[in-house]
Design an enzyme around this catalytic site. Structure first.
Site, mmCIF file in Angstrom:
data_model
loop_
_atom_site.group_PDB
_atom_site.id
_atom_site.type_symbol
_atom_site.label_atom_id
_atom_site.label_comp_id
_atom_site.label_asym_id
_atom_site.label_seq_id
_atom_site.Cartn_x
_atom_site.Cartn_y
_atom_site.Cartn_z
ATOM 1 N N LYS A 67 6.456 48.051 59.672
ATOM 2 C CA LYS A 67 5.794 46.750 59.531
ATOM 3 C C LYS A 67 4.276 46.877 59.757
ATOM 4 C CE LYS A 67 8.581 44.915 62.619
ATOM 5 N NZ LYS A 67 9.440 46.107 62.834
ATOM 6 N N THR A 68 3.896 47.572 60.831
ATOM 7 C CA THR A 68 2.462 47.750 61.108
ATOM 8 C C THR A 68 1.813 48.555 59.990
ATOM 9 O OG1 THR A 68 3.031 47.803 63.446
ATOM 10 C CG2 THR A 68 0.823 48.547 62.861
ATOM 11 N N THR A 161 10.688 41.265 64.916
ATOM 12 C CA THR A 161 11.974 41.949 64.892
ATOM 13 C C THR A 161 13.078 40.906 64.743
ATOM 14 O OG1 THR A 161 11.897 41.843 67.299
ATOM 15 C CG2 THR A 161 11.316 43.945 66.287
ATOM 16 N N ARG A 220 9.965 55.952 62.533
ATOM 17 C CA ARG A 220 9.284 56.269 63.797
ATOM 18 C C ARG A 220 10.087 57.309 64.574
ATOM 19 N NH1 ARG A 220 8.146 51.397 66.787
ATOM 20 N NH2 ARG A 220 6.051 51.532 65.933
HETATM 21 P P1 ADP Z 1 6.843 48.931 63.046
HETATM 22 O O1 ADP Z 1 5.516 48.234 62.984
HETATM 23 O O2 ADP Z 1 7.854 48.339 62.093
HETATM 24 O O3 ADP Z 1 7.398 49.062 64.437
HETATM 25 P P2 ADP Z 1 5.298 51.250 62.188
HETATM 26 O O4 ADP Z 1 4.654 50.698 60.967
HETATM 27 O O5 ADP Z 1 4.460 51.329 63.418
HETATM 28 O O6 ADP Z 1 6.641 50.433 62.510
HETATM 29 O O7 ADP Z 1 5.875 52.697 61.803
HETATM 30 C C1 ADP Z 1 6.201 53.646 62.770
HETATM 31 C C2 ADP Z 1 5.901 55.041 62.286
HETATM 32 O O8 ADP Z 1 6.771 55.365 61.209
HETATM 33 C C3 ADP Z 1 4.476 55.254 61.771
HETATM 34 O O9 ADP Z 1 3.957 56.437 62.316
HETATM 35 C C4 ADP Z 1 4.588 55.442 60.292
HETATM 36 O O10 ADP Z 1 3.814 56.550 59.905
HETATM 37 C C5 ADP Z 1 6.041 55.812 60.068
HETATM 38 N N1 ADP Z 1 6.561 55.107 58.882
HETATM 39 C C6 ADP Z 1 7.104 53.875 58.873
HETATM 40 N N2 ADP Z 1 7.508 53.542 57.640
HETATM 41 C C7 ADP Z 1 7.220 54.593 56.840
HETATM 42 C C8 ADP Z 1 7.419 54.855 55.449
HETATM 43 N N3 ADP Z 1 8.017 53.975 54.654
HETATM 44 N N4 ADP Z 1 6.996 56.030 54.961
HETATM 45 C C9 ADP Z 1 6.428 56.943 55.779
HETATM 46 N N5 ADP Z 1 6.223 56.762 57.100
HETATM 47 C C10 ADP Z 1 6.615 55.603 57.635
#
Ligand code: ADP
Length: 339
Positions: A67-68, A161, A220
């Site tokens: 998401k981030t 979430t 992650r």
């Molecule tokens: P959330 O905000 O949903 O908790 P993040 O965006 O912080 O998740 O993602 C967590 C980690 O996973 C980051 O380091 C990112 O590089 C990796 N990641 C997440 N989604 C992908 C994707 N679709 N392709 C490659 N890496 C991803």
């Protein structure tokens, strides 16, 4: 506000920096999530073609699914500056007013954990999202007046979430809602292979598959395990991230064949043993494991449910036959969910 403040407030700084280094920068590099990626690409391209800011975007799904990363990608794609904040970081409406009044035209405001925003801030956000206006209170007591301050066009990208926890009026302010799903093993293999390249590590194909199938469908976790395999290979192995290194590292870090970690297994074990298979309420379960109910509900539970190990019923959580079998426990007689 530092740029990492919202990513995972419990993670150490080194972990957050390592994560930032592996983030895809543009939509093309983002692996999987075909549906959301297509929809988002359309929304962004149309806005760019019209020369307007894109509609507000809500992203929902368990932690670690991107998401981030997507919020950062949206900002990069529309060439807007990204501002980061989170529901828990905004204690008072005034905190939000300060963020909103500093926005520039075309900025992307990322609000993580929006379901934890305080009610007065939530109301201020409705107005800002709909009318691009914020009412600033001047003075105190009976003489206080509110002065409307127009805001430049901007885009809110919010993450949660728990989309179900958002009040309907807030949900309705988003022109586009994307629900992120757990990743397939093939997609996660792609994620770790890309990450290994960035870390300049040699990862074999079978090791990538092993990692992918034991990462709870979550990039992650896949990236985090990859770094542990790299540690193992460097200290105890040959330096190459092969199947042996992957299996050994996963065993050291207590990740089982299904990818369940210590928290997942504690939850399952408690439901199966102490609570006789359930039903058991979320709060009771959380107290027994020593975690917050929200952590159980948003971190452990979605994956256990997806794997058919746990079911949610109106009376509480129940373990399935598969849960007993996975834990190597005797399957008791009586009605159990055979999912
Ligand atoms: P959330 O905000 O949903 O908790 P993040 O965006 O912080 O998740 O993602 C967590 C980690 O996973 C980051 O380091 C990112 O590089 C990796 N990641 C997440 N989604 C992908 C994707 N679709 N392709 C490659 N890496 C991803």
């Amino acid at each position: 506000m530092d740029d990492f403040s919202v990513m995972d407030s419990n993670a150490p700084a080194s972990e957050r920096a390592a994560e930032a280094a592996l983030r895809p920068k543009m939509l093309d590099e983002f692996v999987g999530q075909e549906v959301v990626r297509n929809q988002l690409s359309l929304v962004l391209q149309a806005a760019i073609a019209r020369g307007t800011t894109p509609d507000h975007v809500l992203l929902s799904g368990p932690p670690g699914l991107g998401k981030t990363t997507l919020a950062m990608i949206i900002a990069a794609e529309v060439q807007g500056a990204l501002r980061l904040t989170s529901g828990p970081a905004i204690q008072h409406a005034g905190d939000l007013a300060a963020v909103l009044s500093s926005l520039q035209e075309g900025d992307v405001l990322f609000i993580d954990e929006i379901h934890r925003l305080a009610r007065p801030a939530e109301e201020m956000l409705y107005l800002a999202m709909e009318d691009f206006r914020v009412d600033v209170m001047v003075g105190k007591g009976p003489g206080a007046t509110s002065i409307p301050l127009p805001l430049p066009p901007f885009t809110v990208v919010a993450a949660t979430t728990r989309a179900g926890l958002l009040p309907a009026p807030l949900r309705d302010r988003f022109g586009f809602t994307g629900h992120l799903e757990f990743y397939s093993a093939a997609e996660l293999a792609q994620v770790v292979t890309r990450s290994a390249g960035l870390l300049e590590a040699e990862l074999t194909k079978d090791a990538a598959m092993e990692l992918a199938s034991r990462s709870r469908g979550t990039p992650r976790i896949a990236n985090r395990l990859l770094r542990r395999v790299q540690d193992w290979a460097q200290i105890r192995g040959t330096g190459i991230l092969d199947l042996e290194a992957a299996r050994a590292a996963l065993s050291v870090f207590e990740v089982d064949e299904l990818g369940l970690d210590r928290l997942d297994r504690s939850v399952l074990e408690l439901v199966c043993t102490r609570f006789g298979g359930g039903p058991v309420g979320l709060t009771t379960l959380a107290v027994s494991v020593g975690e917050e109910p929200e952590t159980i509900e948003s971190v452990a539970e979605p994956f256990l449910v997806r794997e058919g190990l746990l079911v949610r019923t109106p009376r509480g959580r129940m373990a399935t036959r598969a849960a007993y079998e996975h834990l190597g426990l005797h399957v008791p007689d009586g009605t159990l969910f055979d999912s």
